[in-house]
Design a protein around this motif. Sequence first.
Motif, PDB file in Angstrom:
ATOM      1  N   ALA A 168      27.718  44.449  66.061  1.00  0.00           N
ATOM      2  CA  ALA A 168      28.778  45.451  66.387  1.00  0.00           C
ATOM      3  C   ALA A 168      30.039  44.734  67.006  1.00  0.00           C
ATOM      4  O   ALA A 168      31.185  45.384  66.929  1.00  0.00           O
ATOM      5  CB  ALA A 168      28.302  46.517  67.456  1.00  0.00           C
ATOM      6  N   GLU A 195      39.220  45.911  58.774  1.00  0.00           N
ATOM      7  CA  GLU A 195      39.742  47.054  57.752  1.00  0.00           C
ATOM      8  C   GLU A 195      39.979  48.226  58.276  1.00  0.00           C
ATOM      9  O   GLU A 195      39.232  49.181  57.923  1.00  0.00           O
ATOM     10  CB  GLU A 195      39.024  46.852  56.386  1.00  0.00           C
ATOM     11  CG  GLU A 195      39.209  45.638  55.642  1.00  0.00           C
ATOM     12  CD  GLU A 195      38.455  45.621  54.388  1.00  0.00           C
ATOM     13  OE1 GLU A 195      37.767  46.687  53.953  1.00  0.00           O
ATOM     14  OE2 GLU A 195      38.641  44.712  53.583  1.00  0.00           O
ATOM     15  N   ARG A 229      31.158  39.113  54.439  1.00  0.00           N
ATOM     16  CA  ARG A 229      30.830  40.491  54.185  1.00  0.00           C
ATOM     17  C   ARG A 229      30.441  41.463  55.320  1.00  0.00           C
ATOM     18  O   ARG A 229      30.923  42.568  55.329  1.00  0.00           O
ATOM     19  CB  ARG A 229      29.978  40.720  52.985  1.00  0.00           C
ATOM     20  CG  ARG A 229      30.467  39.926  51.670  1.00  0.00           C
ATOM     21  CD  ARG A 229      29.831  40.537  50.376  1.00  0.00           C
ATOM     22  NE  ARG A 229      30.063  41.876  50.257  1.00  0.00           N
ATOM     23  CZ  ARG A 229      29.396  42.802  49.642  1.00  0.00           C
ATOM     24  NH1 ARG A 229      28.177  42.190  49.301  1.00  0.00           N
ATOM     25  NH2 ARG A 229      29.565  44.204  49.359  1.00  0.00           N
ATOM     26  N   ASN A 230      29.429  40.929  56.170  1.00  0.00           N
ATOM     27  CA  ASN A 230      29.193  41.936  57.067  1.00  0.00           C
ATOM     28  C   ASN A 230      29.923  42.054  58.330  1.00  0.00           C
ATOM     29  O   ASN A 230      29.809  42.569  59.293  1.00  0.00           O
ATOM     30  CB  ASN A 230      27.519  41.421  57.656  1.00  0.00           C
ATOM     31  CG  ASN A 230      27.696  40.044  58.067  1.00  0.00           C
ATOM     32  OD1 ASN A 230      28.316  39.242  58.113  1.00  0.00           O
ATOM     33  ND2 ASN A 230      26.514  39.677  59.018  1.00  0.00           N
ATOM     34  N   ARG A 252      33.423  42.132  57.436  1.00  0.00           N
ATOM     35  CA  ARG A 252      34.640  42.683  56.845  1.00  0.00           C
ATOM     36  C   ARG A 252      35.291  44.153  57.268  1.00  0.00           C
ATOM     37  O   ARG A 252      36.604  44.565  57.606  1.00  0.00           O
ATOM     38  CB  ARG A 252      34.621  42.752  55.392  1.00  0.00           C
ATOM     39  CG  ARG A 252      34.868  41.850  54.411  1.00  0.00           C
ATOM     40  CD  ARG A 252      36.025  41.042  54.525  1.00  0.00           C
ATOM     41  NE  ARG A 252      37.413  41.555  54.726  1.00  0.00           N
ATOM     42  CZ  ARG A 252      38.434  40.958  55.438  1.00  0.00           C
ATOM     43  NH1 ARG A 252      38.263  39.632  56.026  1.00  0.00           N
ATOM     44  NH2 ARG A 252      39.496  41.648  55.898  1.00  0.00           N
ATOM     45  N   TRP A 253      34.211  44.764  57.699  1.00  0.00           N
ATOM     46  CA  TRP A 253      34.727  46.218  58.295  1.00  0.00           C
ATOM     47  C   TRP A 253      35.363  46.250  59.449  1.00  0.00           C
ATOM     48  O   TRP A 253      36.427  46.981  60.091  1.00  0.00           O
ATOM     49  CB  TRP A 253      33.405  46.818  58.677  1.00  0.00           C
ATOM     50  CG  TRP A 253      32.420  46.276  59.818  1.00  0.00           C
ATOM     51  CD1 TRP A 253      31.730  45.213  59.414  1.00  0.00           C
ATOM     52  CD2 TRP A 253      32.604  46.314  61.367  1.00  0.00           C
ATOM     53  NE1 TRP A 253      31.009  45.061  60.628  1.00  0.00           N
ATOM     54  CE2 TRP A 253      31.466  45.709  61.650  1.00  0.00           C
ATOM     55  CE3 TRP A 253      33.156  47.605  62.048  1.00  0.00           C
ATOM     56  CZ2 TRP A 253      31.301  45.690  63.243  1.00  0.00           C
ATOM     57  CZ3 TRP A 253      32.752  47.431  63.216  1.00  0.00           C
ATOM     58  CH2 TRP A 253      31.977  46.671  63.813  1.00  0.00           C
TER      59      TRP A 253
END
Lengths: 256, 257
Positions: free
Chosen positions: B176, B256, B249-250, B252-253
């Motif tokens: 997180a 964005e 990829r894990n 990126r959130w």
Amino acid sequence: MNDSKQTTLEAEKVSHNYGDIHVLENLNFKVNPGELVTIVGPSGCGKTTLLNILSGHLRPVGGKVISNGIIRTVYQQDGLFPWLTVGENISMGLRSMSEQERQKELDELIKLIHLEGFKDHYPHELSGGMRQRAEIARALAGESDILLMDEPFSALDYQTRLRMRRELVRLLALRQRTVIFVTHDIEEAAQLADRVFVLSKRPATISREFIIRSPKPRNLTDNAVIAAMKAILSQLGLQPWDGNTSHIFDENSKTN
Amino acid sequence: MKQTPRKKAEIVLPMIVILIFLLIWYSITYFKLVPAYQMPGIADVAKSFKEEVMAGRLANDVIASMWRVTVGFVISAILGIPAGLWLGQHTRLRYALTPMFNFFRFLSPLAWIPFAILWFHIGDKPAVFLIFMATFFPLAMSTMTAVASIPSIYFRVAKDYNYKGTELLTKVTFPAVLPQIITAMRVSYGIAWVVIVAAEMVGCQDGLGYGIWDARNGLRLDTAVTYMVIIGVLGMLMDRLLSQLTKLRNVRWGYER
């Protein structure tokens, strides 16, 4: 697995307050196994507090909750872990299974919610409706018994919301669960509920409770749905009661 | 199709700026707007660059500086990130330690130079110590703040799905905050690279900072500029490298929003 007969969810004289603010006042109810109860009420009346108490995240100041079975909550939005893919999110509740079983169950769930091909996508790469479907799949995965749904569709646009109600009915027909569904959307309550609890203003009590017997899925324009909406609206004081107690649903009015 | 012209602009535009900069520099020395002993010309710098490379000094200094920064930074990360994760979860400890951490964070690491030399004498150790002092507090503080501000919904979900103890830490808390940890690492690496130059001006016999110091003593401004160019370019490259982490990829959130 989820033997519905074992499942119990019961509130006994549940009261809660935050300091001087009395939120819940003497709530008593029992949810039957496999039943879908919707809870509607004026905003700020303590619906979310009630869910937090039922899920065990919050201890009530008075009374107690008796529950048996695995409880999972579906949130309004952002309940998926953004660092996990859709598949990994859904697998959260499948960790106790063997690798093989887990793959099988995961594939079945993905198919069930029509997200084939999105297993390896991350939540931020999906639309709001897809995210909520994934979240429901996660809650259904494995051995959950009771679903607490906290306005799960309210962040979606209207048409998606209509579609999601149908989806939920379909999924629950395939995988029976005991559900408490909190919503401010009266249509949603009337379309989905086996039983409706209308809460009063703070401190909230169940001001009215009735059963909707009509089979599901129900159309928005079904007589039973419209009759239920009328009853809820009048109970919330948003529309005068036209006195027409059509026999589409049974009433057992309660004032605790 | 949309990507290509943008990519091109990202390369061409900075090139133009660099060319203009070089042109200004060249004009200043060519027209002798500043006396030569105050501002070396491009040709002088190029010549000095060649000298330093040929003598092997440059490679040696680059390796020495990179080594010190890496060791100090890795020790900081190994201690600072777990410390931040732990502190972030304990409100009272956080309250207790935040002012102290802030105090050290705002204390220029260069203020520790006398102690560094007294405690660790000369060589790599005092420089590593200074890098550690420069990066530990910002890393620990950022991690701690990030943990403290994890949305509570994640912990509720974690509870519903029975995440506890170590699993909660590694599968929920850490991922997180990972995007913020990566950002904090980039920032503190930047600090480390700035500090190493100053740290090596005292108590070291090699390194990029020492190179500048040595050039100053010999009044070789051309060599000093050579070292400046190397320091800047290496810093940029390292940041580029660290920024690759943001493409995982894990995480990126986290970028964005």
